[in-house]
Design a protein around this motif. Sequence first.
Motif, PDB file in Angstrom:
ATOM      1  N   PRO A 173      54.258 -13.088 -12.877  1.00 45.21           N
ATOM      2  CA  PRO A 173      54.154 -12.176 -14.174  1.00 45.21           C
ATOM      3  C   PRO A 173      52.483 -11.287 -14.162  1.00 45.21           C
ATOM      4  O   PRO A 173      52.424 -10.646 -14.516  1.00 45.21           O
ATOM      5  N   LEU A 174      51.574 -12.320 -13.567  1.00 51.01           N
ATOM      6  CA  LEU A 174      50.284 -11.951 -13.476  1.00 51.01           C
ATOM      7  C   LEU A 174      50.114 -10.800 -12.402  1.00 51.01           C
ATOM      8  O   LEU A 174      49.440  -9.784 -12.775  1.00 51.01           O
ATOM      9  N   LEU A 229      52.818 -18.611 -13.448  1.00 49.17           N
ATOM     10  CA  LEU A 229      52.665 -17.362 -13.860  1.00 49.17           C
ATOM     11  C   LEU A 229      52.289 -16.199 -12.777  1.00 49.17           C
ATOM     12  O   LEU A 229      51.648 -15.114 -12.891  1.00 49.17           O
ATOM     13  N   ALA A 248      51.563  -7.588 -14.071  1.00 49.69           N
ATOM     14  CA  ALA A 248      50.650  -7.209 -15.029  1.00 49.69           C
ATOM     15  C   ALA A 248      49.418  -6.486 -14.565  1.00 49.69           C
ATOM     16  O   ALA A 248      49.057  -5.514 -14.892  1.00 49.69           O
TER      17      ALA A 248
END
Lengths: 345, 287
Positions: free
Chosen positions: B37-38, B34, B41
């Motif tokens: 994606p983190l 992740l 974000a």
Amino acid sequence: MAATGRTRTREGYRAEVVILVAALIAALIGRQVLIYFVSGRGGFATWATVFVAIVVQALPFLVLGVLLSGIITAFVPSAFFSRVLPRRAAFAVPVAGAAGVLLPGCECASVPVAGRLIERGVAPAAALTFLLAAPAVNPVVLIATAVAFPGRPEMVVARFAGSMVTAVIVGWVWIRFGRTEWLGSRFTKFIEARAGLDEAAQAGVPTGRARWEAFRQAVNHDLFEAGGFLVVGAAAAATMNVVVPPDLLQSIAGVPVLSVIMLAGLAVVLSICSEADAFVASSFTGFSPTAQLAFMIVGPAVDLKLIALQSGTFGRAFAVRFAPLTFLVATAAGFTVGATIGVFS
Amino acid sequence: MRPEARAVILVLLGGVLLRLVLSGEYTNYVKPFLHLPLLSAGVLLLALGAVGFVRDWHSPGTMAAERRRAAVARIRTHGPGAVMAPDESPLDPSVLETLPEPLRAEIEPAEGGHDDHPEGHLVGWLWCIPIFVLFLVPPPALGSYAAGRQSALVPEPPASTRFTPLKGSDPISLQVHDYAARAAWDTKHSLTGHVVTITGFVTPHNDGGYYVTRMKVSCCAADARPFEVQVVGATGRFSRDTWVRVTGTWVPAAGAPTNGPPPADKAFAAISATSVRKVSTPGQPYE
């Protein structure tokens, strides 16, 4: 009118500043207390870790979801949806279910998207079917399931079928029994306003700078509305994670019907992301494939985090009806696909 | 919630997320896959907050103009009835005057409608909880408390699992879950004749001994499962949650059958330790 409006604005402003300052002070004092508990590494620290983990894990998917919902609001004209979706809601429902394959996210992403779809004139039943199908049948989830159950492709097929059937049946039930007013005032207003407008009036998207402003407003709104409830759901799920004794499960693994219902219920309280739940399901050794399937079909459709998100977007009146309905249909689907693969293998 | 407050929270949320990712602490909560994606974000949330500051942090006059622009945008998008977002303060009458007549007529009756869900205003504040927790006391990776809640039984690996022969020269470093699965379930005893090392944290158990433990996580800490290996013949005492590297050889756990797979309620793993050494917490606490 102008005067009261302005006073209220100023009071609201002051109240929020007070809240922010109070929160800062509370945090500084509470920090010592928190350090005491967290560094103890006991139940509270475990709770905090699981709570933070659920929030952190959900954030990228939530951001993806709200970006998509912003795009739907600001860039996709309603005409697009009325063109790609069949006019009759009963036919639009399965098409919306199949469209769920396209959104590679977990359940947090699909709730705000479904809300914006309704605003864009998509029949609520179709939007709800999309809401249920997207987190369960997308390629990422299916690949994860195949990895978690190596050499057992029937589990992937059964999961896909069970989730799709659940989503479509719930959509059809909504057409037959659902009421617009359960969706909350935000949506009823839109649906009623739309009913009085002709096709041309529905088609508009803003242009130029206003378009980006509408995008930003939609993203902001969904992030805070849905996100606030995500925090509630994460807290509830973390509590269950720490409170439910895991060994209780193993004792009922062999009991035929009860074990299926137990795992279905566990899927609701644990609120595991749909991309990870196959690994957890496969770790429930000793449970029948039917029970494992029920866990994987119920989880993406209804869990504590999702119920919180839904009541945030659609209101409480919706959530108290939708969650039990989905749970019943999904559990029944679990029994059915479980029995079916039992016959074939 | 006011737009300014949202901007503050967005910046804090994006900031705390980026801090987690850049410091590597995020692996205490989620799997490394992740990472990207983190990161994205976090950047997006920061950007959204920054834009919010620029656009919403204005004098009341500019704000009214901004509202007018947004209201018009919303009406164009959603049709009448969407005069304001549910959490916005009432429109200034001057806004209405700037709108074309047919829109204005539609708006007037809808104006009182924004107070239907006052709780919707407040729920966004809940973001403060994870932000404060992460800024002030980021909770540690799951440890012995979480592991101790579950039994030390090693779950049966999927039927298709093949235990490949160990490669490399002794001592061979193995993941704890790999060692545990081989120790409890490998009827061909691929561990026999090798010296292996496993790294995990100490979990004491009721019988007085201790287990070297590692959590296996698929996505985030909410789905963590412990794999525990009993340390037999250990030298030294370690307090719970100490990270240790155990070097030793395989021994059957007490009560395990000598040949054939064990019954599911006897599938324990054990290691006969020649040395147990304290190590620092690994960068990735989960397997």
